[in-house]
Write a protein that holds these residues in place. Structure first.
Motif, mmCIF file in Angstrom:
data_model
loop_
_atom_site.group_PDB
_atom_site.id
_atom_site.type_symbol
_atom_site.label_atom_id
_atom_site.label_comp_id
_atom_site.label_asym_id
_atom_site.label_seq_id
_atom_site.Cartn_x
_atom_site.Cartn_y
_atom_site.Cartn_z
ATOM 1 N N ALA A 1 0.827 -1.206 0.000
ATOM 2 C CA ALA A 1 0.000 0.000 0.000
ATOM 3 C C ALA A 1 0.856 1.248 0.000
ATOM 4 O O ALA A 1 0.573 2.217 -0.719
ATOM 5 N N PRO B 1 -8.772 -9.129 5.354
ATOM 6 C CA PRO B 1 -8.352 -8.428 4.131
ATOM 7 C C PRO B 1 -7.012 -7.716 4.354
ATOM 8 O O PRO B 1 -6.951 -6.503 4.542
ATOM 9 N N GLU C 1 -4.395 -6.902 2.519
ATOM 10 C CA GLU C 1 -3.998 -5.823 1.613
ATOM 11 C C GLU C 1 -4.768 -4.541 1.944
ATOM 12 O O GLU C 1 -4.189 -3.452 2.028
ATOM 13 N N GLU C 2 -6.068 -4.689 2.155
ATOM 14 C CA GLU C 2 -6.893 -3.522 2.492
ATOM 15 C C GLU C 2 -6.525 -2.986 3.877
ATOM 16 O O GLU C 2 -6.542 -1.770 4.110
ATOM 17 N N ARG D 1 -3.416 -0.971 3.406
ATOM 18 C CA ARG D 1 -3.724 0.265 2.680
ATOM 19 C C ARG D 1 -4.455 1.274 3.575
ATOM 20 O O ARG D 1 -4.150 2.466 3.570
ATOM 21 N N GLU D 2 -5.406 0.781 4.365
ATOM 22 C CA GLU D 2 -6.174 1.677 5.228
ATOM 23 C C GLU D 2 -5.301 2.247 6.349
ATOM 24 O O GLU D 2 -5.402 3.433 6.679
ATOM 25 N N LEU E 1 -12.690 -3.552 9.242
ATOM 26 C CA LEU E 1 -12.875 -4.029 7.878
ATOM 27 C C LEU E 1 -13.561 -5.397 7.908
ATOM 28 O O LEU E 1 -13.328 -6.205 8.812
#
Length: 343
Positions: free
Chosen positions: A93, A299, A301-302, A305-306, A327
């Motif tokens: 990310a 998640p 990857e998310e 990123r977040e 998430l």
């Protein structure tokens, strides 16, 4: 960190400390000016900027050799499938946002020392993963407005410090509901420690699913361990050797699920024919297990990123709308779960 890098870090930290002393302000105020934060008075900002020029300080992202910003990601350790997935999520990310990531652990350097290093490096901020924040560290982060984001903190942080995690309770509940739907009524759990927010939430989700199905909670088939293979192996052996062994086990992490699989193998139990095993995480090892693990997928990857997005927003003086971000998880079914044996 190389000797040369350590020397550069010490020199930079000493330079910012000298500027803070000469300007009569705190080191965190100098850091805010370095990062062009808005919450510094005009007079103070002007004085610090003058001293930065006078001392020849060049912001890392203004240098030709270091055009991108930096963030620091700190972990309890760098072992285990969960940590590797979170590292990958943050690094991927950050790469998309043209931000460099410095990684480290709390095994030899405390959170307080990492906060100092964040200032000394001129980093945009700090992501702290699965760690217990001392009250002094929390107070410092809040009072000095240091850009910090927590991922899966072990204890509930101050409402002024943003934290990110997943829907641990509902994910665990869904996993146990799946096992109930297959026909299992004797479902064990290898849970996390009670002091872990994520571990406690997953245990509560497990208990909620059982209660909704009219099944009583039996502490004899619940083991509390770290998110650790060896401890889960021992807990799994104890549970499976009990007077009324379960037909299914829900593990609070992939590492624990692997321990349960080994316990079943040592006891001659076939998975899933004689014992269904469900996990939580769905790291890369879940699909490579034998048999491949059904799991609640985080998640990653998310998540990375977040965490990176929120940290950079906080560094720019824009706190998130909510101090806690969760998430959604997803149930992934593979070969480790099936209906219980007949009879």
């Amino acid at each position: 960190m190389t000797v040369q890098g350590k020397g550069q870090l010490d020199a930079q930290y000493g330079l910012l400390t000298s500027i803070a002393q000469e300007a009569g302000v705190s080191l965190s105020t100098v850091s805010k000016v370095v990062h062009r934060r808005r919450d510094v008075g005009a007079k103070t900002r002007t004085r610090v900027e003058e001293l930065l020029v006078q001392y020849g300080y060049v912001r890392s992202w203004d240098r030709e050799s270091a055009a991108s910003r930096q963030i620091i990601a700190v972990f309890r350790d760098l072992s285990g499938p969960y940590t590797l997935e979170v590292v990958r999520g943050i690094v991927d990310a950050a790469g998309e946002l043209d931000v460099d990531v410095v990684t480290g652990t709390t095994s030899r350097r405390s959170i307080g020392q990492w906060l100092e290093e964040c200032v000394a490096l001129g980093a945009a901020g700090l992501i702290i993963v699965i760690s217990m924040l001392a009250e002094d560290d929390q107070r410092r982060i809040v009072e000095q407005r240091l850009p910090v984001v927590l991922v899966d903190p072990l204890s509930a942080p101050s409402a002024d410090i943003p934290s990110i995690g997943v829907t641990n309770w509902s994910g665990a509940r869904e996993a146990v509901q799946h096992l109930l739907g297959l026909g299992h009524t004797r479902i064990a759990m290898v849970a996390g420690r009670s002091h872990s927010l994520a571990g406690a939430a997953r245990l509560h989700g497990y208990r909620a699913a059982l209660e909704e199905a009219g099944i009583g909670y039996d502490p004899a088939i619940v083991g509390s361990t770290d998110f650790d293979y060896d401890e889960a192996l021992a807990a799994g052996l104890r549970i499976l050797r009990g007077e009324r062994p379960p037909t299914a086990v829900f593990a609070a992490s992939d590492a624990q699920a692997l321990g349960v699989l080994e316990a079943a193998r040592q006891l001659g139990l076939r998975v899933p024919d004689e014992l269904a095993v469900m996990s939580f995480d769905d790291t890369l090892v879940a699909a490579m297990a034998s048999p491949p693990l059904s799991a609640v997928r985080q998640p990653f990857e998310e998540l990375g990123r977040e965490a990176t997005r929120v940290l950079l927003s906080v560094a720019e003086g824009r706190p998130p709308a909510s101090p806690r971000i969760e998430l959604a998880t997803e149930l992934v079914l593979r070969a480790s779960t099936s209906a219980p044996p007949r009879g």
